[in-house]
Design a protein around this motif. Structure first.
Motif, PDB file in Angstrom:
ATOM      1  N   LEU A   1     -84.138 -15.144 -40.755  1.00 42.45           N
ATOM      2  CA  LEU A   1     -82.974 -14.544 -40.105  1.00 42.45           C
ATOM      3  C   LEU A   1     -81.803 -15.516 -40.143  1.00 42.45           C
ATOM      4  O   LEU A   1     -81.975 -16.710 -39.910  1.00 42.45           O
ATOM      5  CB  LEU A   1     -83.307 -14.175 -38.659  1.00 42.45           C
ATOM      6  CG  LEU A   1     -84.409 -13.121 -38.476  1.00 42.45           C
ATOM      7  CD1 LEU A   1     -84.655 -12.876 -37.001  1.00 42.45           C
ATOM      8  CD2 LEU A   1     -84.066 -11.831 -39.189  1.00 42.45           C
ATOM      9  N   PRO A   2     -80.586 -15.023 -40.428  1.00 43.09           N
ATOM     10  CA  PRO A   2     -79.444 -15.918 -40.639  1.00 43.09           C
ATOM     11  C   PRO A   2     -78.746 -16.367 -39.364  1.00 43.09           C
ATOM     12  O   PRO A   2     -77.883 -17.217 -39.414  1.00 43.09           O
ATOM     13  CB  PRO A   2     -78.501 -15.054 -41.479  1.00 43.09           C
ATOM     14  CG  PRO A   2     -78.760 -13.664 -40.993  1.00 43.09           C
ATOM     15  CD  PRO A   2     -80.236 -13.611 -40.672  1.00 43.09           C
ATOM     16  N   LEU A   3     -79.128 -15.784 -38.240  1.00 44.37           N
ATOM     17  CA  LEU A   3     -78.377 -16.063 -37.016  1.00 44.37           C
ATOM     18  C   LEU A   3     -79.196 -16.861 -36.011  1.00 44.37           C
ATOM     19  O   LEU A   3     -80.332 -16.492 -35.713  1.00 44.37           O
ATOM     20  CB  LEU A   3     -77.962 -14.738 -36.348  1.00 44.37           C
ATOM     21  CG  LEU A   3     -76.969 -13.860 -37.074  1.00 44.37           C
ATOM     22  CD1 LEU A   3     -76.697 -12.621 -36.253  1.00 44.37           C
ATOM     23  CD2 LEU A   3     -75.671 -14.594 -37.327  1.00 44.37           C
ATOM     24  N   ASP A   4     -78.609 -17.928 -35.482  1.00 44.12           N
ATOM     25  CA  ASP A   4     -79.234 -18.622 -34.370  1.00 44.12           C
ATOM     26  C   ASP A   4     -79.203 -17.751 -33.117  1.00 44.12           C
ATOM     27  O   ASP A   4     -79.983 -17.958 -32.188  1.00 44.12           O
ATOM     28  CB  ASP A   4     -78.513 -19.949 -34.094  1.00 44.12           C
ATOM     29  CG  ASP A   4     -78.779 -20.990 -35.171  1.00 44.12           C
ATOM     30  OD1 ASP A   4     -79.802 -20.853 -35.863  1.00 44.12           O
ATOM     31  OD2 ASP A   4     -77.959 -21.908 -35.322  1.00 44.12           O
ATOM     32  N   GLU A   5     -78.291 -16.795 -33.068  1.00 44.26           N
ATOM     33  CA  GLU A   5     -78.148 -15.912 -31.909  1.00 44.26           C
ATOM     34  C   GLU A   5     -79.032 -14.672 -32.024  1.00 44.26           C
ATOM     35  O   GLU A   5     -78.877 -13.721 -31.266  1.00 44.26           O
ATOM     36  CB  GLU A   5     -76.692 -15.468 -31.750  1.00 44.26           C
ATOM     37  CG  GLU A   5     -75.695 -16.597 -31.598  1.00 44.26           C
ATOM     38  CD  GLU A   5     -75.166 -17.079 -32.936  1.00 44.26           C
ATOM     39  OE1 GLU A   5     -75.699 -16.647 -33.978  1.00 44.26           O
ATOM     40  OE2 GLU A   5     -74.233 -17.903 -32.946  1.00 44.26           O
ATOM     41  N   CYS A   6     -79.952 -14.654 -32.989  1.00 47.90           N
ATOM     42  CA  CYS A   6     -80.732 -13.457 -33.287  1.00 47.90           C
ATOM     43  C   CYS A   6     -82.226 -13.744 -33.138  1.00 47.90           C
ATOM     44  O   CYS A   6     -82.703 -14.805 -33.544  1.00 47.90           O
ATOM     45  CB  CYS A   6     -80.421 -13.011 -34.708  1.00 47.90           C
ATOM     46  SG  CYS A   6     -80.945 -11.345 -35.091  1.00 47.90           S
ATOM     47  N   SER A   7     -82.959 -12.828 -32.535  1.00 47.21           N
ATOM     48  CA  SER A   7     -84.404 -12.972 -32.375  1.00 47.21           C
ATOM     49  C   SER A   7     -85.108 -11.710 -32.845  1.00 47.21           C
ATOM     50  O   SER A   7     -84.507 -10.637 -32.943  1.00 47.21           O
ATOM     51  CB  SER A   7     -84.777 -13.237 -30.914  1.00 47.21           C
ATOM     52  OG  SER A   7     -84.386 -14.531 -30.514  1.00 47.21           O
TER      53      SER A   7
ATOM     54  N   GLN B   1     -82.224 -22.723 -28.190  1.00 46.47           N
ATOM     55  CA  GLN B   1     -83.361 -22.086 -28.844  1.00 46.47           C
ATOM     56  C   GLN B   1     -84.673 -22.640 -28.293  1.00 46.47           C
ATOM     57  O   GLN B   1     -85.626 -21.897 -28.055  1.00 46.47           O
ATOM     58  CB  GLN B   1     -83.288 -22.327 -30.353  1.00 46.47           C
ATOM     59  CG  GLN B   1     -84.423 -21.695 -31.151  1.00 46.47           C
ATOM     60  CD  GLN B   1     -84.222 -21.907 -32.638  1.00 46.47           C
ATOM     61  OE1 GLN B   1     -83.193 -21.558 -33.196  1.00 46.47           O
ATOM     62  NE2 GLN B   1     -85.229 -22.495 -33.276  1.00 46.47           N
ATOM     63  N   ARG B   2     -84.708 -23.955 -28.068  1.00 46.99           N
ATOM     64  CA  ARG B   2     -85.902 -24.573 -27.506  1.00 46.99           C
ATOM     65  C   ARG B   2     -86.156 -24.098 -26.079  1.00 46.99           C
ATOM     66  O   ARG B   2     -87.302 -23.890 -25.668  1.00 46.99           O
ATOM     67  CB  ARG B   2     -85.765 -26.095 -27.534  1.00 46.99           C
ATOM     68  CG  ARG B   2     -87.034 -26.831 -27.167  1.00 46.99           C
ATOM     69  CD  ARG B   2     -86.837 -28.340 -27.196  1.00 46.99           C
ATOM     70  NE  ARG B   2     -88.108 -29.021 -27.040  1.00 46.99           N
ATOM     71  CZ  ARG B   2     -88.238 -30.305 -26.807  1.00 46.99           C
ATOM     72  NH1 ARG B   2     -87.156 -31.076 -26.723  1.00 46.99           N
ATOM     73  NH2 ARG B   2     -89.424 -30.860 -26.674  1.00 46.99           N
TER      74      ARG B   2
ATOM     75  N   GLY C   1     -83.365 -19.425 -35.537  1.00 42.47           N
ATOM     76  CA  GLY C   1     -83.705 -19.756 -36.914  1.00 42.47           C
ATOM     77  C   GLY C   1     -85.153 -20.123 -37.127  1.00 42.47           C
ATOM     78  O   GLY C   1     -85.519 -20.616 -38.207  1.00 42.47           O
ATOM     79  N   GLU C   2     -86.035 -19.904 -36.140  1.00 40.04           N
ATOM     80  CA  GLU C   2     -87.438 -20.296 -36.261  1.00 40.04           C
ATOM     81  C   GLU C   2     -88.125 -19.677 -37.470  1.00 40.04           C
ATOM     82  O   GLU C   2     -88.963 -20.312 -38.114  1.00 40.04           O
ATOM     83  CB  GLU C   2     -88.217 -19.889 -35.003  1.00 40.04           C
ATOM     84  CG  GLU C   2     -87.932 -20.727 -33.786  1.00 40.04           C
ATOM     85  CD  GLU C   2     -88.729 -20.255 -32.586  1.00 40.04           C
ATOM     86  OE1 GLU C   2     -88.792 -21.003 -31.612  1.00 40.04           O
ATOM     87  OE2 GLU C   2     -89.283 -19.132 -32.627  1.00 40.04           O
TER      88      GLU C   2
END
Length: 339
Positions: free
Chosen positions: A286-292, A68-69, A281-282
């Motif tokens: 949104l519940p997904l780390d795989e989602c933007s 994510q970073r 998750g920024e």
């Protein structure tokens, strides 16, 4: 934080991973980065990037993928945005032609979804932007009155109110004329405030009737609208990065259903200028780390009235999605200002 060499390698890695979804190895970076570096040097830089939290190594591969970073640094510092094709812009202009604001908003959500193949969403302008154009009281029985509410955005609602005392037809005509003379052009909130300030100057029976009409109007406007229009949610079922995580995907669709978190996120985006990008998750919503999510505010007559955007996988082609969201917001603003 990163020297030029590390930035080029990180940019190459992220772009390749976005393109094919496979972990990127040192050999690929050596061939595609344009840098004349030995494999050992590339491995050392990759180790440094991993230690800094920009990339990570999946257990099943010797290659690396962005974290994510890493995506955040890529989007903020390294991204080269690609302009939209002129044919796509012309198609957007064609679709965003309607005198009906609701139809424009639905078309914008649909085009965002179609052009990106992700989920497109548009927050509907808040009720305070909508003003009364006309209101009429019609008798149904002794204490049941039909209120016809017409707003400046072309919305028409019929609501029945129950009164404590009977009103004659002439009294209802008088109330209709009074309301249209004193409240036309006022928003719902402005009408409520004006009514409150003039309570002592108005006959008590008419005051109660006006208050009941405003209460019915508020409920009608609330019930008539979803807060956000969403199009293309099912596209996300075809995204490999999301479809393999059934539990998390279910949580995302629950958010689409409830929409509360989406509204909070879009409302926050409305206060910012220009494109906003929420990775993983920024956002906190949104519940997904795989989602933007990529968003932009849109205007009507020079005032920001809502936000639109796209929800998709973190591994999305940001360089293509960002201009789609940006230009759609500008074209929707222009269309709404000309209705």
């Amino acid at each position: 934080m990163l020297d030029k060499r590390a930035q080029i390698l990180l940019k190459t890695l992220v772009e390749h991973y976005i393109n094919d979804g496979q972990p990127v190895g040192s050999r690929t970076l050596s061939q595609c980065s344009g840098l004349d570096l030995s494999p050992a040097t590339i491995r050392n830089v990759m180790s440094d990037l991993e230690a800094l939290g920009f990339i990570t190594s999946p257990h099943t591969s010797a290659g690396r993928i962005p974290t994510q970073r890493g995506y955040r640094f890529f989007v903020d510092t390294l991204l080269t945005v690609q302009p939209m094709h002129s044919q796509e812009i012309q198609r957007l202009k064609h679709e965003l032609r309607s005198p009906d604001p609701q139809e424009l908003i639905s078309s914008a959500a649909g085009m965002l979804s179609e052009l990106t193949q992700f989920a497109g969403l548009v927050m509907i302008p808040k009720r305070k932007r909508i003003a009364f154009k006309h209101l009429e009281f019609l008798p149904l029985s002794e204490k049941r009155i039909l209120v016809i509410i017409v707003t400046t955005d072309g919305n028409v609602q019929n609501r029945i109110i129950l009164t404590e005392k009977p009103y004659s037809a002439s009294e209802l005509v008088q109330a209709t004329n009074f309301f249209n003379q004193h409240y036309t052009g006022f928003t719902f909130e402005q009408a409520q405030q004006k009514l409150h300030e003039e309570l002592k100057q108005m006959q008590s029976d008419m005051t109660r009737l006006m208050a009941a009409a405003l209460d019915a109007s508020g409920k009608a406007l609330d019930e008539d609208k979803d807060n956000v229009v969403i199009s293309g949610e099912r596209n996300l079922l075809q995204v490999d990065d999301l479809s393999t995580n059934v539990t998390s995907l279910r949580k995302l669709f629950e958010i689409f259903e409830r929409r509360t978190s989406l509204m909070q996120l879009l409302d926050n985006s409305q206060r910012a200028e220009g494109i906003q990008i929420f990775i993983g998750g920024e956002s906190g919503y949104l519940p997904l780390d795989e989602c933007s999510m990529v968003t932009a505010p849109y205007e009507a007559d020079g005032q920001v009235v809502g936000t639109l955007g796209v929800i998709g996988p973190t591994r999305m082609a940001y360089e293509r999605v960002i201009p789609i969201v940006d230009i759609t917001a500008k074209l929707l603003s222009n269309a709404l200002s000309n209705t």
